[in-house]
Design a protein around this motif. Structure first.
Motif, mmCIF file in Angstrom:
data_model
loop_
_atom_site.group_PDB
_atom_site.id
_atom_site.type_symbol
_atom_site.label_atom_id
_atom_site.label_comp_id
_atom_site.label_asym_id
_atom_site.label_seq_id
_atom_site.Cartn_x
_atom_site.Cartn_y
_atom_site.Cartn_z
ATOM 1 N N TRP A 1 0.673 -16.801 20.095
ATOM 2 C CA TRP A 1 1.705 -16.423 19.131
ATOM 3 C C TRP A 1 2.413 -17.707 18.687
ATOM 4 O O TRP A 1 3.549 -17.982 19.068
ATOM 5 C CB TRP A 1 2.696 -15.450 19.766
ATOM 6 N N ASP A 2 1.698 -18.480 17.885
ATOM 7 C CA ASP A 2 2.232 -19.772 17.445
ATOM 8 C C ASP A 2 2.557 -19.806 15.962
ATOM 9 O O ASP A 2 2.968 -20.838 15.427
ATOM 10 C CB ASP A 2 1.238 -20.893 17.786
ATOM 11 N N ASP B 1 4.315 -15.107 15.301
ATOM 12 C CA ASP B 1 5.066 -16.344 15.507
ATOM 13 C C ASP B 1 5.745 -16.321 16.885
ATOM 14 O O ASP B 1 5.770 -15.296 17.570
ATOM 15 C CB ASP B 1 6.052 -16.591 14.362
ATOM 16 N N PRO B 2 6.297 -17.467 17.324
ATOM 17 C CA PRO B 2 6.897 -17.527 18.667
ATOM 18 C C PRO B 2 8.065 -16.577 18.871
ATOM 19 O O PRO B 2 8.402 -16.242 20.015
ATOM 20 C CB PRO B 2 7.350 -18.991 18.771
ATOM 21 N N ASP B 3 8.719 -16.134 17.790
ATOM 22 C CA ASP B 3 9.818 -15.172 17.900
ATOM 23 C C ASP B 3 9.321 -13.728 17.966
ATOM 24 O O ASP B 3 10.133 -12.794 18.034
ATOM 25 C CB ASP B 3 10.781 -15.327 16.713
#
Length: 548
Positions: free
Chosen positions: A388-389, A430-432
């Motif tokens: 999840w980048d 994404d990271p969030d």
């Protein structure tokens, strides 16, 4: 007990059923209102207590018709109070409420009704002509109940065993002994839109429905309060109206339903203002219709604070117009019929509040974070889980208590050996924890060996002031295998230039992503659920010749 043995909890094992939602709403929120538009009454108004009294009368009527536990009862109806009554009377009686999408092709409707083995069909008066054509092909239906009063019943219909809804329930008792239902028993049935092959049935259980209802009510999902007034524009024949037909009564909010006027901007504006609606939910095409009316009429909707959009990627101008001109926040949601439908929901995290509006909008355009109860991952072509980048993109897989295991009457599970269901979407996380869908697996464009996101191109095109609606498809190309073709519906009266629009992409997307050509059309084809039909669009441009 000996060491090593599992110690069981000593709490009540109360079944999770839709009956419990009904009992709770009637007991705690009896005076909350349900307001709806119907073909025979532009403003019908009653309370939850009134509604569930009629639900009991309907349950008695179903029993008198001979409907039994496990029978499938079909509905072809708009969002109104009678459809609401059907949801609860059918499921809480131990039968299966099969909501049929009347916007499907006639042959799909016949297939669905026969495959489900619907015993009776409850139909809106506006759909009587449609059913008259379908009736000879329907093999199990014993009768048709028209959702209207005796005065509005159609005359000289060819349908056999045609019954008036109000007459059917009029003399029935207002009391009914509800059966004890296993929480794993089927409660409702909904079919996919069948974009490839025949539609597939998704059979929901009482347990999955109640757990889904809890999830949708969470603060960072719909976040509905008893102080809210909720207008579900998403049809009740489309994945249980996104579950709002259960969530709103559980919370006790006032419920407003637009009936057959769900696509009419003027009616929606009037309903919002008259009933002081605070929250609404619908597909992007609905919001375009409402915003167009507001822009043309200069009307305002001061009570509305937020809207939920799903079913398709929502263009940025809808977000901007609602927020800047009406003070309304737009929240993306994502899911599908196979997921009841909730998968993700978009609200901003606290640290994002200090960001610029442009930075916030980048997040708002994503489909949001998974709700608790939805386990989600993205995988590559070899089924390896990706990071999840925010950069790695792969196929979306999900699992959870309200996600399909097997299609109705199918011989094999719909999920893989590890219990994951592949959604058909391609996305990055994404990271969030926000999911950004880049395409459907079948719509992604591969040009010169590289992937291009049609959704990102469409979102960019929709920010151009001359564009009303846009779609991007991959078309065969002699050099690059495929290249993106932009198909646009211009705004009424707008000066439109294809070359200028293509130039508009420069600096906004990678240069090699920019569509090879742009075609102008008067309208785009849409599916029965309001999405742009890429399949029909590809067929329309199958023999397309690229400009020299």
């Amino acid at each position: 007990m000996t060491r090593g043995e599992t110690m069981l909890g000593q709490m009540m094992n109360t079944p999770l059923t839709t009956t419990s939602i009904m009992h709770f709403a009637e007991k705690v929120y009896a005076s909350s209102e349900i307001v709806s538009v119907t073909a025979d009454n532009p403003t019908h108004r009653y309370t939850y207590a009134d509604a569930f009294k009629r639900v009991r009368k309907l349950a008695n009527a179903l029993q008198k018709l001979g409907a039994k536990t496990g029978d499938v009862i079909g509905t072809l109806a708009w969002n109104d109070y009678r459809h609401f009554e059907l949801y609860y009377a059918i499921s809480c009686s131990g039968m299966v409420c099969h909501t049929v999408n009347p916007r499907l092709f006639p042959e799909q409707l016949s297939y669905i009704i026969n495959h489900a083995e619907d015993q009776y069909l409850f139909i809106d008066v506006l759909f009587v002509p449609l059913l008259e054509k379908l009736a000879p092909s329907l093999t199990h239906v014993k009768g048709f109940i028209v959702l209207t009063s005796e005065a509005m019943m159609p005359k000289d219909s060819s349908l056999k065993n045609l019954i008036c809804y109000e007459t059917l329930i009029a003399s029935e008792p207002e009391t009914f002994t509800w059966p004890d239902i296993d929480e794993n028993a089927a409660s409702a049935l909904c079919y996919t839109s069948g974009t490839t092959g025949n539609p597939k049935g998704v059979l929901y259980s009482h347990r999955s429905t109640v757990l889904h209802t809890y999830a949708t009510a969470m603060p960072d999902v719909f976040g509905i309060s008893v102080r809210d007034v909720v207008l579900p524009i998403v049809p009740m024949f489309h994945v249980n109206g996104w579950g709002l037909v259960y969530t709103v009564p559980m919370i006790g909010s006032k419920l407003v339903m637009p009936g057959p006027k769900m696509g009419d901007g003027e009616t929606l504006c009037a309903l919002i203002n008259r009933e002081q609606v605070t929250i609404s939910a619908g597909v992007p095409t609905v919001w375009l219709a409402l915003l167009n009316y507001l822009d043309e009429s200069q009307a305002q909707i001061p009570s509305l604070t937020r809207v939920v959009t799903g079913g398709a990627a929502c263009p940025q101008p809808i977000f901007d117009n609602f927020r800047e001109n009406h003070g309304v926040e737009v929240h993306h949601a994502w899911g599908m019929t196979e997921m009841s439908p909730l998968g993700t929901y978009n609200t901003l995290k606290p640290h994002m509040q200090a960001w610029s509006e442009a930075e916030k909008t980048k997040v708002r355009l994503k489909q949001g974070r998974p709700a608790y109860g939805v386990d989600l991952k993205i995988v590559d072509d070899n089924n390896n889980e990706l990071l999840w980048d925010g950069k790695s993109s792969g196929a979306v897989k999900v699992r959870g208590p309200w996600i399909i295991q097997r299609y109705f009457k199918a011989e094999q599970d719909a999920c893989d050996a590890d219990g994951w269901f592949e959604t058909g979407d391609v996305a990055a996380m994404d990271p969030d924890g926000y999911m950004n869908i880049t395409d459907r697996t079948k719509d992604v464009i591969k040009s010169g060996g590289e992937w291009i996101s049609s959704i990102e191109l469409e979102n960019c095109a929709m920010t151009h002031p001359a564009v009303a609606e846009a779609a991007v498809i991959g078309v065969n190309h002699p050099k690059w295998t495929e290249r993106p073709l932009l198909v646009v519906v211009p705004k009424s009266g707008a000066a439109f230039n294809a070359a200028e629009l293509l130039a508009y992409f420069e600096g906004k997307v990678a240069k090699w992503w920019i569509p090879e050509a742009c075609e102008c059309v008067t309208e785009l084809p849409h599916t029965a659920t309001g999405k742009v039909s890429k399949k029909d669009l590809r067929a329309q441009f199958a023999d397309y010749h690229w400009p020299e």
